[in-house]
Scaffold this active site. Structure first.
Site, PDB file in Angstrom:
ATOM      1  N   PRO A   2       0.818  -1.211   0.000  1.00 21.08           N
ATOM      2  CA  PRO A   2       0.000   0.000   0.000  1.00 21.08           C
ATOM      3  C   PRO A   2       0.857   1.269   0.000  1.00 21.08           C
ATOM      4  O   PRO A   2       1.924   1.324   0.622  1.00 21.08           O
ATOM      5  CB  PRO A   2      -0.791  -0.076   1.307  1.00 21.08           C
ATOM      6  CG  PRO A   2      -0.692  -1.489   1.747  1.00 21.08           C
ATOM      7  CD  PRO A   2       0.595  -2.005   1.204  1.00 21.08           C
ATOM      8  N   TYR A   3       0.370   2.248  -0.720  1.00 19.90           N
ATOM      9  CA  TYR A   3       0.991   3.580  -0.764  1.00 19.90           C
ATOM     10  C   TYR A   3      -0.122   4.578  -0.524  1.00 19.90           C
ATOM     11  O   TYR A   3      -1.095   4.625  -1.276  1.00 19.90           O
ATOM     12  CB  TYR A   3       1.640   3.811  -2.132  1.00 19.90           C
ATOM     13  CG  TYR A   3       2.091   5.239  -2.355  1.00 19.90           C
ATOM     14  CD1 TYR A   3       3.328   5.676  -1.890  1.00 19.90           C
ATOM     15  CD2 TYR A   3       1.284   6.142  -3.022  1.00 19.90           C
ATOM     16  CE1 TYR A   3       3.746   6.973  -2.093  1.00 19.90           C
ATOM     17  CE2 TYR A   3       1.690   7.448  -3.221  1.00 19.90           C
ATOM     18  CZ  TYR A   3       2.913   7.856  -2.768  1.00 19.90           C
ATOM     19  OH  TYR A   3       3.331   9.144  -2.956  1.00 19.90           O
TER      20      TYR A   3
END
Length: 68
Positions: A2-3
């Protein structure tokens, strides 16, 4: 991996605020999506109020009007 990119205006966001945002975002992704904290990236970007607009005017103008 995830970013998460968080954008806020430059209005007194402290290092502690940022720490809490990073910690809380990481914990949320772990709890809801079972994403490992070691692979979760959180970026906080502070934007000058002259570069952020709402309702056809800059946040600088909005804040100035709100303060009277």
């Amino acid at each position: 991996m995830p970013y998460v990119h968080i954008r806020v205006t430059e209005e007194g966001v402290t290092a502690e605020h940022k720490r809490l945002l990073i910690e809380g975002t990481t914990e949320l992704l772990q709890r809801v999506l079972n994403k490992p904290p070691a692979s979760t990236f959180v970026v906080i970007e502070e934007v000058p109020t002259d570069n952020w607009g709402v309702g056809g005017e800059t946040i600088t103008a909005v804040r100035k009007r709100e303060r009277g």
